[in-house]
Design a protein around this motif. Structure first.
Motif, PDB file in Angstrom:
ATOM      1  N   MET A  27       0.845  -1.181   0.000  1.00 42.13           N
ATOM      2  CA  MET A  27       0.000   0.000   0.000  1.00 42.13           C
ATOM      3  C   MET A  27       0.889   1.241   0.000  1.00 42.13           C
ATOM      4  O   MET A  27       1.881   1.309   0.705  1.00 42.13           O
ATOM      5  N   ALA A  28       0.486   2.225  -0.800  1.00 39.91           N
ATOM      6  CA  ALA A  28       1.212   3.491  -0.850  1.00 39.91           C
ATOM      7  C   ALA A  28       1.068   4.220   0.480  1.00 39.91           C
ATOM      8  O   ALA A  28       0.184   3.930   1.277  1.00 39.91           O
ATOM      9  N   ARG A  29       1.891   5.180   0.691  1.00 36.48           N
ATOM     10  CA  ARG A  29       1.894   5.907   1.958  1.00 36.48           C
ATOM     11  C   ARG A  29       0.610   6.698   2.189  1.00 36.48           C
ATOM     12  O   ARG A  29      -0.195   6.885   1.284  1.00 36.48           O
ATOM     13  N   SER A  30       0.463   7.185   3.385  1.00 34.33           N
ATOM     14  CA  SER A  30      -0.720   7.937   3.784  1.00 34.33           C
ATOM     15  C   SER A  30      -0.851   9.226   2.963  1.00 34.33           C
ATOM     16  O   SER A  30       0.148   9.844   2.588  1.00 34.33           O
ATOM     17  N   LEU A  31      -2.076   9.630   2.746  1.00 36.88           N
ATOM     18  CA  LEU A  31      -2.358  10.890   2.064  1.00 36.88           C
ATOM     19  C   LEU A  31      -2.439  12.056   3.038  1.00 36.88           C
ATOM     20  O   LEU A  31      -2.524  13.211   2.612  1.00 36.88           O
ATOM     21  N   ASP A  32      -2.411  11.762   4.343  1.00 30.78           N
ATOM     22  CA  ASP A  32      -2.639  12.794   5.343  1.00 30.78           C
ATOM     23  C   ASP A  32      -1.636  13.937   5.222  1.00 30.78           C
ATOM     24  O   ASP A  32      -0.422  13.729   5.259  1.00 30.78           O
ATOM     25  N   GLY A  33      -2.166  15.145   5.044  1.00 30.63           N
ATOM     26  CA  GLY A  33      -1.340  16.346   4.962  1.00 30.63           C
ATOM     27  C   GLY A  33      -0.773  16.656   3.592  1.00 30.63           C
ATOM     28  O   GLY A  33      -0.129  17.682   3.414  1.00 30.63           O
ATOM     29  N   LEU A  34      -1.030  15.784   2.608  1.00 31.40           N
ATOM     30  CA  LEU A  34      -0.468  16.018   1.272  1.00 31.40           C
ATOM     31  C   LEU A  34      -1.304  17.023   0.491  1.00 31.40           C
ATOM     32  O   LEU A  34      -2.523  17.105   0.642  1.00 31.40           O
ATOM     33  N   VAL A  35      -0.644  17.779  -0.378  1.00 33.81           N
ATOM     34  CA  VAL A  35      -1.302  18.690  -1.302  1.00 33.81           C
ATOM     35  C   VAL A  35      -1.063  18.151  -2.706  1.00 33.81           C
ATOM     36  O   VAL A  35       0.082  17.926  -3.106  1.00 33.81           O
ATOM     37  N   LEU A  36      -2.160  17.925  -3.436  1.00 35.32           N
ATOM     38  CA  LEU A  36      -2.092  17.381  -4.787  1.00 35.32           C
ATOM     39  C   LEU A  36      -2.756  18.333  -5.767  1.00 35.32           C
ATOM     40  O   LEU A  36      -3.599  19.150  -5.378  1.00 35.32           O
ATOM     41  N   SER A  37      -2.387  18.204  -7.036  1.00 33.84           N
ATOM     42  CA  SER A  37      -2.944  19.045  -8.084  1.00 33.84           C
ATOM     43  C   SER A  37      -3.080  18.238  -9.368  1.00 33.84           C
ATOM     44  O   SER A  37      -2.251  17.369  -9.651  1.00 33.84           O
ATOM     45  N   PRO A  38      -4.134  18.513 -10.171  1.00 33.66           N
ATOM     46  CA  PRO A  38      -4.279  17.837 -11.460  1.00 33.66           C
ATOM     47  C   PRO A  38      -3.101  18.132 -12.386  1.00 33.66           C
ATOM     48  O   PRO A  38      -2.542  19.228 -12.358  1.00 33.66           O
TER      49      PRO A  38
END
Length: 121
Positions: free
Chosen positions: A1-12
């Protein structure tokens, strides 16, 4: 499983049609015990929210957004969580509007370290 998304900022990585999310949209993710949520804004979106669940590398969520023209939209999305060669997170998404006609696919990626976050999410 990939790492946690918590706190990440993503963009298209690409712009969608006018009135939808695009490369100027920023998603700030949170994750806890299989639950995910995010706030997003930028481009044609004044404010958006998503909520859902994560099982392994699969996200399943609903989203709702307020656009600059005052319109609102809502829909459903299923995303596959992956990792780029440099370790950043990539979401490959299949989405469909529930409030209007339309569906599609998109890719959002974690912003590189030091990249400006842009919007006020």
């Amino acid at each position: 499983m990939a790492r946690s998304l918590d706190g990440l900022v993503l963009s298209p990585v690409d712009d969608q049609a006018p009135g939808q999310v695009g490369t100027r949209t920023r998603f700030r993710y949170h994750e806890e015990n299989g639950r995910i949520w995010a706030d997003y804004a930028g481009g044609d979106v004044v404010r958006g929210h998503l909520v859902g669940t994560r099982e392994g590398d699969r996200l399943d969520f609903r989203y709702v957004q307020l656009k600059r023209d005052g319109g609102t939209s809502s829909g459903h999305c299923v995303s596959a969580v992956g990792e780029l060669p440099d370790g950043r997170v990539r979401l490959t998404e299949t989405w469909e509007w529930e409030s209007r006609e339309g569906s599609g696919t998109s890719v959002v990626e974690e912003l590189p370290a030091g990249a400006p976050e842009g919007s006020d999410v």
